[in-house]
Design a protein around this motif. Structure first.
Motif, PDB file in Angstrom:
ATOM      1  N   ALA A 236       0.816  -1.214   0.000  1.00 21.77           N
ATOM      2  CA  ALA A 236       0.000   0.000   0.000  1.00 21.77           C
ATOM      3  C   ALA A 236       0.850   1.265   0.000  1.00 21.77           C
ATOM      4  O   ALA A 236       0.542   2.236  -0.697  1.00 21.77           O
ATOM      5  CB  ALA A 236      -0.940   0.002   1.204  1.00 21.77           C
ATOM      6  N   VAL A 237       1.932   1.274   0.770  1.00 19.63           N
ATOM      7  CA  VAL A 237       2.766   2.472   0.859  1.00 19.63           C
ATOM      8  C   VAL A 237       3.414   2.768  -0.485  1.00 19.63           C
ATOM      9  O   VAL A 237       3.402   3.919  -0.962  1.00 19.63           O
ATOM     10  CB  VAL A 237       3.827   2.313   1.963  1.00 19.63           C
ATOM     11  CG1 VAL A 237       4.774   3.516   1.973  1.00 19.63           C
ATOM     12  CG2 VAL A 237       3.161   2.160   3.324  1.00 19.63           C
ATOM     13  N   GLU A 238       3.958   1.758  -1.124  1.00 18.11           N
ATOM     14  CA  GLU A 238       4.585   1.956  -2.432  1.00 18.11           C
ATOM     15  C   GLU A 238       3.557   2.416  -3.462  1.00 18.11           C
ATOM     16  O   GLU A 238       3.840   3.290  -4.299  1.00 18.11           O
ATOM     17  CB  GLU A 238       5.267   0.674  -2.891  1.00 18.11           C
ATOM     18  CG  GLU A 238       6.509   0.316  -2.095  1.00 18.11           C
ATOM     19  CD  GLU A 238       7.219  -0.901  -2.660  1.00 18.11           C
ATOM     20  OE1 GLU A 238       6.772  -1.411  -3.711  1.00 18.11           O
ATOM     21  OE2 GLU A 238       8.218  -1.335  -2.060  1.00 18.11           O
ATOM     22  N   ALA A 239       2.368   1.819  -3.429  1.00 20.00           N
ATOM     23  CA  ALA A 239       1.326   2.192  -4.389  1.00 20.00           C
ATOM     24  C   ALA A 239       0.910   3.646  -4.201  1.00 20.00           C
ATOM     25  O   ALA A 239       0.711   4.387  -5.173  1.00 20.00           O
ATOM     26  CB  ALA A 239       0.123   1.268  -4.239  1.00 20.00           C
ATOM     27  N   ILE A 240       0.779   4.078  -2.958  1.00 20.53           N
ATOM     28  CA  ILE A 240       0.377   5.462  -2.676  1.00 20.53           C
ATOM     29  C   ILE A 240       1.461   6.435  -3.118  1.00 20.53           C
ATOM     30  O   ILE A 240       1.172   7.482  -3.710  1.00 20.53           O
ATOM     31  CB  ILE A 240       0.033   5.624  -1.184  1.00 20.53           C
ATOM     32  CG1 ILE A 240      -1.272   4.880  -0.868  1.00 20.53           C
ATOM     33  CG2 ILE A 240      -0.074   7.099  -0.790  1.00 20.53           C
ATOM     34  CD1 ILE A 240      -1.551   4.707   0.604  1.00 20.53           C
ATOM     35  N   THR A 244       1.421   9.550  -6.055  1.00 24.74           N
ATOM     36  CA  THR A 244       1.604  10.937  -5.580  1.00 24.74           C
ATOM     37  C   THR A 244       2.996  11.466  -5.922  1.00 24.74           C
ATOM     38  O   THR A 244       3.560  12.264  -5.160  1.00 24.74           O
ATOM     39  CB  THR A 244       1.361  11.019  -4.062  1.00 24.74           C
ATOM     40  OG1 THR A 244       2.220  10.066  -3.405  1.00 24.74           O
ATOM     41  CG2 THR A 244      -0.076  10.725  -3.705  1.00 24.74           C
ATOM     42  N   GLY A 245       3.526  11.035  -7.040  1.00 21.81           N
ATOM     43  CA  GLY A 245       4.821  11.544  -7.472  1.00 21.81           C
ATOM     44  C   GLY A 245       5.964  11.146  -6.583  1.00 21.81           C
ATOM     45  O   GLY A 245       7.014  11.813  -6.570  1.00 21.81           O
ATOM     46  N   GLY A 246       5.793  10.082  -5.805  1.00 21.58           N
ATOM     47  CA  GLY A 246       6.841   9.615  -4.911  1.00 21.58           C
ATOM     48  C   GLY A 246       6.826  10.250  -3.536  1.00 21.58           C
ATOM     49  O   GLY A 246       7.649   9.897  -2.681  1.00 21.58           O
TER      50      GLY A 246
END
Length: 365
Positions: A236-240, A244-246
């Motif tokens: 989830a964190v990587e996907a978010i 959001t441009g990283g």
């Protein structure tokens, strides 16, 4: 004279709920009797049944309710007989240090009716969240009643009494979501979906819904999520960050109440971002975070109590937005059920089959 009505109680831990006769006393000073028209079935009621709140059995369940004032006690000035009201479980005192500092939504001395509703044998009932509204009538403090526009159906209005208000308030009041913000919501049940609705209402540019159930993610999109992440299949964190441009989101709202989802919310926010915990953890849960991460990321870690709402301010406003067609509170109502169907509704909730079941009690045809 005291009134006998039908109500749903949890008599002991983990036992099925019962529909039985309860006694409603005449209202005393500052108290009000409300004829309940509809009441939502909330996870909190299931937690009471299962002994997850406390062991003050028997409980009179139900608290997301709307109805009509039928009796008032001495000194009641907030409402009159015939008023259409939503019930709330944080009646502010007006005198504590939070209230006197102009922050009544943090009231540290909220109150309920002083008298107890009982069973026929005189056994005192503990009303869920001080309300107890899976009943034809209930006794509450006058401050627990907020008058609203009767144009809103009771099955819709009552949901503001807990879950929907908690979610909308977590986004707007606690998280401070505003125009152009990016938001992630972890957990897409009733509270999480309400946080999505609140974020959309506030003008968020991107709303990312996170859950492990694709059915819930589909509903989240219908509620206003712009993107969805199944955290059972994807980090989830990587996907978010990818969405959001990283950077991560401006506001991360945790609507589950679990350490693993809170940690995801913590790491999914941008620098100086806000984490809002509105999901309710159990007393045994703990979380460990590196202090350098807490310091280095800045921002704020907040808890949201009832969406940090002020019922007298927020309930009428949200009902007006609903009647104007600007938010669809009716979308939260999955099914309308009878007062004898609460136990079955708990099972549907546990399986994730419903957003909200609503008990129709005395609503007009």
């Amino acid at each position: 004279m005291p009134t006998q009505v039908q109500g749903v109680i949890a008599r002991s831990k983990d036992a099925p709920v019962e529909l039985t006769t309860i006694v409603i006393p005449d209202p005393g000073p500052g108290e009000v009797v409300v004829d309940v028209q509809a009441c939502g079935v909330c996870h909190t009621d299931m937690h009471y049944r299962d002994g997850g709140i406390n062991d003050d059995f028997p409980f009179l369940l139900g608290h997301e309710a709307a109805g009509v004032v039928s009796e008032v006690g001495e000194g009641v000035t907030d409402v009159v007989v015939g008023d259409y009201v939503i019930l709330n479980w944080r009646a502010v005192c007006g005198q504590c240090r939070a209230c006197l500092r102009g922050r009544p939504w943090y009231c540290f001395d909220t109150h309920n009716a002083r008298q107890k509703m009982t069973l026929l044998d005189g056994t005192e009932l503990s009303p869920a969240l001080g309300i107890g509204a899976f009943a034809e009538k209930t006794l509450v403090a006058q401050g627990q009643c907020t008058k609203v526009d009767p144009a809103a159906a009771p099955e819709v209005a009552g949901l503001l009494g807990c879950g929907v208000m908690a979610g909308i308030g977590a986004a707007i009041n606690t998280g401070g979501v505003t125009r152009g913000d990016t938001v992630a919501v972890f957990g897409c049940g009733g509270v999480g979906d309400a946080a999505i609705v609140g974020s959309r209402l506030a003008g968020a540019a991107k709303i990312i819904a996170v859950d492990i159930d694709d059915r819930k993610l589909t509903t989240a999109r219908e509620m206003g999520a712009t993107h969805t992440v199944n955290s059972k299949e994807t980090d989830a964190v990587e996907a978010i960050r990818a969405l959001t441009g990283g950077f991560g989101v401006d506001v991360a709202i945790e609507a589950v109440g679990r350490p693993e989802t809170y940690e995801q919310a913590f790491y999914a926010r941008d620098l100086a971002g806000v984490v809002v915990l509105v999901g309710v953890p159990n007393p045994t849960m703990e979380i460990t975070l590196p202090m350098i991460e807490v310091f280095g990321r800045g921002g704020a870690l907040k808890s949201s109590w009832y969406g940090d709402c002020l019922p007298s301010r927020d309930f009428p406003m949200l009902i007006d937005l609903h009647t104007q067609g600007r938010i669809d509170l009716a979308a939260f109502v999955t099914e309308r059920i009878g007062i004898g169907d609460v136990e079955a509704a708990f099972e549907k909730m546990h399986r994730g089959d419903v957003l909200r079941s609503v008990v129709m009690i005395g609503a007009p045809a």
